[in-house]
Design a protein around this motif. Structure first.
Motif, PDB file in Angstrom:
ATOM      1  N   VAL A 255       0.850  -1.180   0.000  1.00 21.85           N
ATOM      2  CA  VAL A 255       0.000   0.000   0.000  1.00 21.85           C
ATOM      3  C   VAL A 255       0.891   1.236   0.000  1.00 21.85           C
ATOM      4  N   LEU A 256       0.656   2.099  -0.983  1.00 18.47           N
ATOM      5  CA  LEU A 256       1.412   3.347  -1.107  1.00 18.47           C
ATOM      6  C   LEU A 256       0.457   4.510  -0.919  1.00 18.47           C
ATOM      7  N   VAL A 257       0.830   5.443  -0.069  1.00 16.32           N
ATOM      8  CA  VAL A 257       0.003   6.622   0.182  1.00 16.32           C
ATOM      9  C   VAL A 257       0.439   7.739  -0.749  1.00 16.32           C
ATOM     10  N   LEU A 258      -0.540   8.355  -1.365  1.00 15.54           N
ATOM     11  CA  LEU A 258      -0.311   9.496  -2.254  1.00 15.54           C
ATOM     12  C   LEU A 258      -0.767  10.755  -1.527  1.00 15.54           C
ATOM     13  N   ARG A 259       0.134  11.735  -1.445  1.00 24.48           N
ATOM     14  CA  ARG A 259      -0.158  12.984  -0.752  1.00 24.48           C
ATOM     15  C   ARG A 259       0.094  14.144  -1.727  1.00 24.48           C
TER      16      ARG A 259
ATOM     17  N   TRP B 194       4.057   9.227  -8.803  1.00 24.39           N
ATOM     18  CA  TRP B 194       5.449   9.220  -8.337  1.00 24.39           C
ATOM     19  C   TRP B 194       5.749  10.477  -7.527  1.00 24.39           C
ATOM     20  N   HIS B 195       5.354  11.607  -8.057  1.00 22.81           N
ATOM     21  CA  HIS B 195       5.636  12.859  -7.361  1.00 22.81           C
ATOM     22  C   HIS B 195       4.826  12.994  -6.074  1.00 22.81           C
ATOM     23  N   CYS B 196       3.666  12.353  -6.025  1.00 24.08           N
ATOM     24  CA  CYS B 196       2.784  12.474  -4.860  1.00 24.08           C
ATOM     25  C   CYS B 196       2.992  11.381  -3.812  1.00 24.08           C
TER      26      CYS B 196
ATOM     27  N   ARG C  64       8.661   6.857  -0.376  1.00 26.57           N
ATOM     28  CA  ARG C  64       9.098   5.925  -1.429  1.00 26.57           C
ATOM     29  C   ARG C  64       9.800   4.754  -0.776  1.00 26.57           C
ATOM     30  N   PRO C  65       9.175   3.599  -0.843  1.00 29.24           N
ATOM     31  CA  PRO C  65       9.811   2.417  -0.239  1.00 29.24           C
ATOM     32  C   PRO C  65      11.163   2.136  -0.887  1.00 29.24           C
ATOM     33  N   ASP C  66      12.064   1.599  -0.108  1.00 28.58           N
ATOM     34  CA  ASP C  66      13.375   1.216  -0.634  1.00 28.58           C
ATOM     35  C   ASP C  66      13.188   0.285  -1.820  1.00 28.58           C
TER      36      ASP C  66
END
Length: 103
Positions: free
Chosen positions: A19-23, A61-63, A67-69
């Motif tokens: 799960v990746l959070v976009l901000r 990507w920008h949001c 960024r996980p390793d």
């Protein structure tokens, strides 16, 4: 697991089981605009069904809040394609709404 905060305009996507959070912070949107051109034009392309997968991957990507390793931009794009547009569209919609409405 990181959970998005809707009060901050955050959204989440699942890419390759993660799960990746976009901000959509100011700095994230400025970086996206520098690469993709005016954000209102991006919103118009999305509304017209003309947003490319590359543009979506760049915005995401920008949001990324973190960024996980080992996560590369290419891997993010491939993960979005694997997840399917139907599964990532809700997050895109949230980001586009934030671009238009602000916080």
């Amino acid at each position: 697991m990181t959970i998005p905060n809707p009060a901050r305009g955050e959204a989440a996507i699942r890419v390759r089981g993660q799960v990746l959070v976009l901000r959509p912070s100011f700095s994230a949107l400025v970086a996206a605009e520098a690469e993709l051109g005016p954000l209102f034009a991006l919103v118009e392309r999305a509304a017209g069904g003309a947003l490319s997968l590359n543009e979506m991957a760049a915005l995401f990507w920008h949001c990324l809040a973190e960024r996980p390793d080992g996560l590369t931009r290419e891997a993010l794009g491939e993960g979005l394609a694997e997840a399917g547009l139907a599964n990532v569209t809700p997050a895109l919609r949230t980001l586009l709404q934030q671009i238009l409405q602000g916080r």
